[in-house]
Design a protein around this motif. Structure first.
Motif, PDB file in Angstrom:
ATOM      1  N   LYS A  81      53.988 -91.322  -4.051  1.00 41.72           N
ATOM      2  CA  LYS A  81      54.470 -90.115  -4.732  1.00 41.72           C
ATOM      3  C   LYS A  81      54.000 -90.079  -6.182  1.00 41.72           C
ATOM      4  O   LYS A  81      53.566 -89.039  -6.676  1.00 41.72           O
ATOM      5  CB  LYS A  81      55.998 -90.045  -4.687  1.00 41.72           C
ATOM      6  CG  LYS A  81      56.554 -89.659  -3.344  1.00 41.72           C
ATOM      7  CD  LYS A  81      58.057 -89.591  -3.379  1.00 41.72           C
ATOM      8  CE  LYS A  81      58.643 -89.291  -2.018  1.00 41.72           C
ATOM      9  NZ  LYS A  81      60.109 -89.263  -2.048  1.00 41.72           N
ATOM     10  N   ILE A  82      54.074 -91.201  -6.862  1.00 35.84           N
ATOM     11  CA  ILE A  82      53.634 -91.268  -8.258  1.00 35.84           C
ATOM     12  C   ILE A  82      52.148 -90.975  -8.352  1.00 35.84           C
ATOM     13  O   ILE A  82      51.707 -90.201  -9.209  1.00 35.84           O
ATOM     14  CB  ILE A  82      53.980 -92.635  -8.876  1.00 35.84           C
ATOM     15  CG1 ILE A  82      55.485 -92.758  -9.084  1.00 35.84           C
ATOM     16  CG2 ILE A  82      53.239 -92.845 -10.191  1.00 35.84           C
ATOM     17  CD1 ILE A  82      55.952 -94.141  -9.480  1.00 35.84           C
ATOM     18  N   ASN A  83      51.363 -91.586  -7.471  1.00 30.81           N
ATOM     19  CA  ASN A  83      49.913 -91.334  -7.478  1.00 30.81           C
ATOM     20  C   ASN A  83      49.602 -89.872  -7.191  1.00 30.81           C
ATOM     21  O   ASN A  83      48.705 -89.292  -7.807  1.00 30.81           O
ATOM     22  CB  ASN A  83      49.200 -92.235  -6.469  1.00 30.81           C
ATOM     23  CG  ASN A  83      49.136 -93.673  -6.921  1.00 30.81           C
ATOM     24  OD1 ASN A  83      49.196 -93.952  -8.116  1.00 30.81           O
ATOM     25  ND2 ASN A  83      49.037 -94.583  -5.979  1.00 30.81           N
ATOM     26  N   LYS A  84      50.333 -89.273  -6.253  1.00 32.06           N
ATOM     27  CA  LYS A  84      50.116 -87.870  -5.923  1.00 32.06           C
ATOM     28  C   LYS A  84      50.446 -86.981  -7.122  1.00 32.06           C
ATOM     29  O   LYS A  84      49.698 -86.066  -7.447  1.00 32.06           O
ATOM     30  CB  LYS A  84      50.988 -87.484  -4.728  1.00 32.06           C
ATOM     31  CG  LYS A  84      50.786 -86.085  -4.237  1.00 32.06           C
ATOM     32  CD  LYS A  84      51.644 -85.819  -3.013  1.00 32.06           C
ATOM     33  CE  LYS A  84      51.471 -84.403  -2.530  1.00 32.06           C
ATOM     34  NZ  LYS A  84      52.348 -84.125  -1.381  1.00 32.06           N
ATOM     35  N   ILE A  85      51.545 -87.264  -7.782  1.00 31.65           N
ATOM     36  CA  ILE A  85      51.929 -86.490  -8.965  1.00 31.65           C
ATOM     37  C   ILE A  85      50.894 -86.658 -10.058  1.00 31.65           C
ATOM     38  O   ILE A  85      50.494 -85.692 -10.707  1.00 31.65           O
ATOM     39  CB  ILE A  85      53.328 -86.914  -9.458  1.00 31.65           C
ATOM     40  CG1 ILE A  85      54.396 -86.432  -8.477  1.00 31.65           C
ATOM     41  CG2 ILE A  85      53.614 -86.354 -10.852  1.00 31.65           C
ATOM     42  CD1 ILE A  85      55.767 -86.999  -8.739  1.00 31.65           C
ATOM     43  N   GLN A  86      50.440 -87.874 -10.267  1.00 30.75           N
ATOM     44  CA  GLN A  86      49.447 -88.107 -11.310  1.00 30.75           C
ATOM     45  C   GLN A  86      48.134 -87.425 -10.987  1.00 30.75           C
ATOM     46  O   GLN A  86      47.504 -86.846 -11.865  1.00 30.75           O
ATOM     47  CB  GLN A  86      49.218 -89.609 -11.494  1.00 30.75           C
ATOM     48  CG  GLN A  86      50.347 -90.301 -12.197  1.00 30.75           C
ATOM     49  CD  GLN A  86      50.137 -91.803 -12.290  1.00 30.75           C
ATOM     50  OE1 GLN A  86      49.352 -92.383 -11.548  1.00 30.75           O
ATOM     51  NE2 GLN A  86      50.848 -92.437 -13.202  1.00 30.75           N
ATOM     52  N   ARG A  87      47.715 -87.476  -9.725  1.00 25.04           N
ATOM     53  CA  ARG A  87      46.445 -86.847  -9.348  1.00 25.04           C
ATOM     54  C   ARG A  87      46.527 -85.340  -9.468  1.00 25.04           C
ATOM     55  O   ARG A  87      45.724 -84.714 -10.138  1.00 25.04           O
ATOM     56  CB  ARG A  87      46.085 -87.211  -7.901  1.00 25.04           C
ATOM     57  CG  ARG A  87      45.222 -88.411  -7.749  1.00 25.04           C
ATOM     58  CD  ARG A  87      44.645 -88.515  -6.333  1.00 25.04           C
ATOM     59  NE  ARG A  87      45.563 -88.161  -5.279  1.00 25.04           N
ATOM     60  CZ  ARG A  87      46.355 -89.016  -4.639  1.00 25.04           C
ATOM     61  NH1 ARG A  87      46.339 -90.275  -4.974  1.00 25.04           N
ATOM     62  NH2 ARG A  87      47.156 -88.617  -3.681  1.00 25.04           N
ATOM     63  N   LYS A  88      47.486 -84.743  -8.798  1.00 21.93           N
ATOM     64  CA  LYS A  88      47.555 -83.292  -8.733  1.00 21.93           C
ATOM     65  C   LYS A  88      48.131 -82.695 -10.003  1.00 21.93           C
ATOM     66  O   LYS A  88      47.555 -81.780 -10.571  1.00 21.93           O
ATOM     67  CB  LYS A  88      48.373 -82.850  -7.535  1.00 21.93           C
ATOM     68  CG  LYS A  88      47.665 -83.096  -6.233  1.00 21.93           C
ATOM     69  CD  LYS A  88      48.414 -82.502  -5.089  1.00 21.93           C
ATOM     70  CE  LYS A  88      47.638 -82.708  -3.804  1.00 21.93           C
ATOM     71  NZ  LYS A  88      48.312 -82.149  -2.664  1.00 21.93           N
ATOM     72  N   GLY A  89      49.275 -83.195 -10.414  1.00 23.08           N
ATOM     73  CA  GLY A  89      49.952 -82.587 -11.547  1.00 23.08           C
ATOM     74  C   GLY A  89      49.235 -82.799 -12.858  1.00 23.08           C
ATOM     75  O   GLY A  89      48.897 -81.851 -13.562  1.00 23.08           O
ATOM     76  N   TYR A  93      46.931 -79.985 -14.650  1.00 21.43           N
ATOM     77  CA  TYR A  93      47.547 -79.464 -15.866  1.00 21.43           C
ATOM     78  C   TYR A  93      46.636 -79.653 -17.067  1.00 21.43           C
ATOM     79  O   TYR A  93      46.373 -78.728 -17.812  1.00 21.43           O
ATOM     80  CB  TYR A  93      48.881 -80.173 -16.094  1.00 21.43           C
ATOM     81  CG  TYR A  93      49.598 -79.731 -17.338  1.00 21.43           C
ATOM     82  CD1 TYR A  93      50.305 -78.541 -17.358  1.00 21.43           C
ATOM     83  CD2 TYR A  93      49.574 -80.504 -18.482  1.00 21.43           C
ATOM     84  CE1 TYR A  93      50.959 -78.131 -18.485  1.00 21.43           C
ATOM     85  CE2 TYR A  93      50.223 -80.100 -19.624  1.00 21.43           C
ATOM     86  CZ  TYR A  93      50.919 -78.916 -19.618  1.00 21.43           C
ATOM     87  OH  TYR A  93      51.568 -78.514 -20.746  1.00 21.43           O
ATOM     88  N   SER A 173      62.736 -76.364 -16.560  1.00 22.95           N
ATOM     89  CA  SER A 173      62.806 -77.677 -15.890  1.00 22.95           C
ATOM     90  C   SER A 173      63.880 -78.569 -16.499  1.00 22.95           C
ATOM     91  O   SER A 173      64.314 -79.510 -15.873  1.00 22.95           O
ATOM     92  CB  SER A 173      61.459 -78.381 -15.949  1.00 22.95           C
ATOM     93  OG  SER A 173      61.202 -78.845 -17.265  1.00 22.95           O
TER      94      SER A 173
END
Length: 179
Positions: A81-89, A93, A173
């Motif tokens: 989840k952390i990797n996905k957030i870092q990659r995409k988010g 951004y 947020s």
């Protein structure tokens, strides 16, 4: 005995069995060194054999291995989840804003040519100076000189809107949701 009981409760919590809130409460009581009420002792007498089996060393080891495997799986899922957030988010951004920023700087550099050219003429040879402002060179070749200024003004005016949108998202947020 208390340490074994604490370990057993921790294993049941990790396995996700039983009443999690009650087990955490009992764990807190035991860790503080207070005695358990009779109803809670009876509850644990039922829960421990039910979910951990007998307390012989082999079944205790087996249950500990299951608990460790479950923790490893949770850590792996959190890492994904952390990797996905870092990659995409993060990349999405920062990437888009960075491209827009550099486009704004590039167009602005060319739009401000009349003000920058006298300063640069002391450092850059006259024949090369026109190539320092490539967008103006292309616009003048196509007879669209004011187009560079117009593009620069549009880019500059977009930044406050982008900032306002992100500020609104940030504030939204941070709001505490009511239950």
């Amino acid at each position: 005995m208390s340490e074994d009981l604490i370990g057993a409760i921790q294993q049941i919590i990790i396995l996700g069995k039983g009443d999690q809130g009650r087990l955490e409460y009992l764990l807190d009581i035991l860790q503080k060194g207070r005695p358990l009420p009779d109803s809670d002792q009876k509850y644990l007498q039922v829960m421990i054999p039910l979910y951990l089996g007998s307390q012989d060393p082999e079944s205790y080891k087996k249950n500990a291995e299951i608990a460790v495997e479950k923790l490893h799986e949770e850590v792996r899922q959190l890492d994904e989840k952390i990797n996905k957030i870092q990659r995409k988010g993060f990349e999405k951004y920062v990437g888009r804003k960075a491209v827009l920023f550099f486009v704004t700087v590039f167009v602005g550099w060319n739009a401000l040519q009349p003000y920058l050219q006298p300063i640069l003429s002391d450092f850059v040879p006259t024949g090369v100076l026109q190539y320092v402002f490539p967008l103006n060179l292309a616009a003048s070749y196509l007879n669209h000189g004011p187009l560079v200024w117009f593009g620069f003004l549009i880019l500059l005016s977009s930044w406050p809107f982008i900032g306002a949108i992100h500020l609104a998202k940030f504030i939204a947020s941070r709001k505490i949701s009511s239950p």
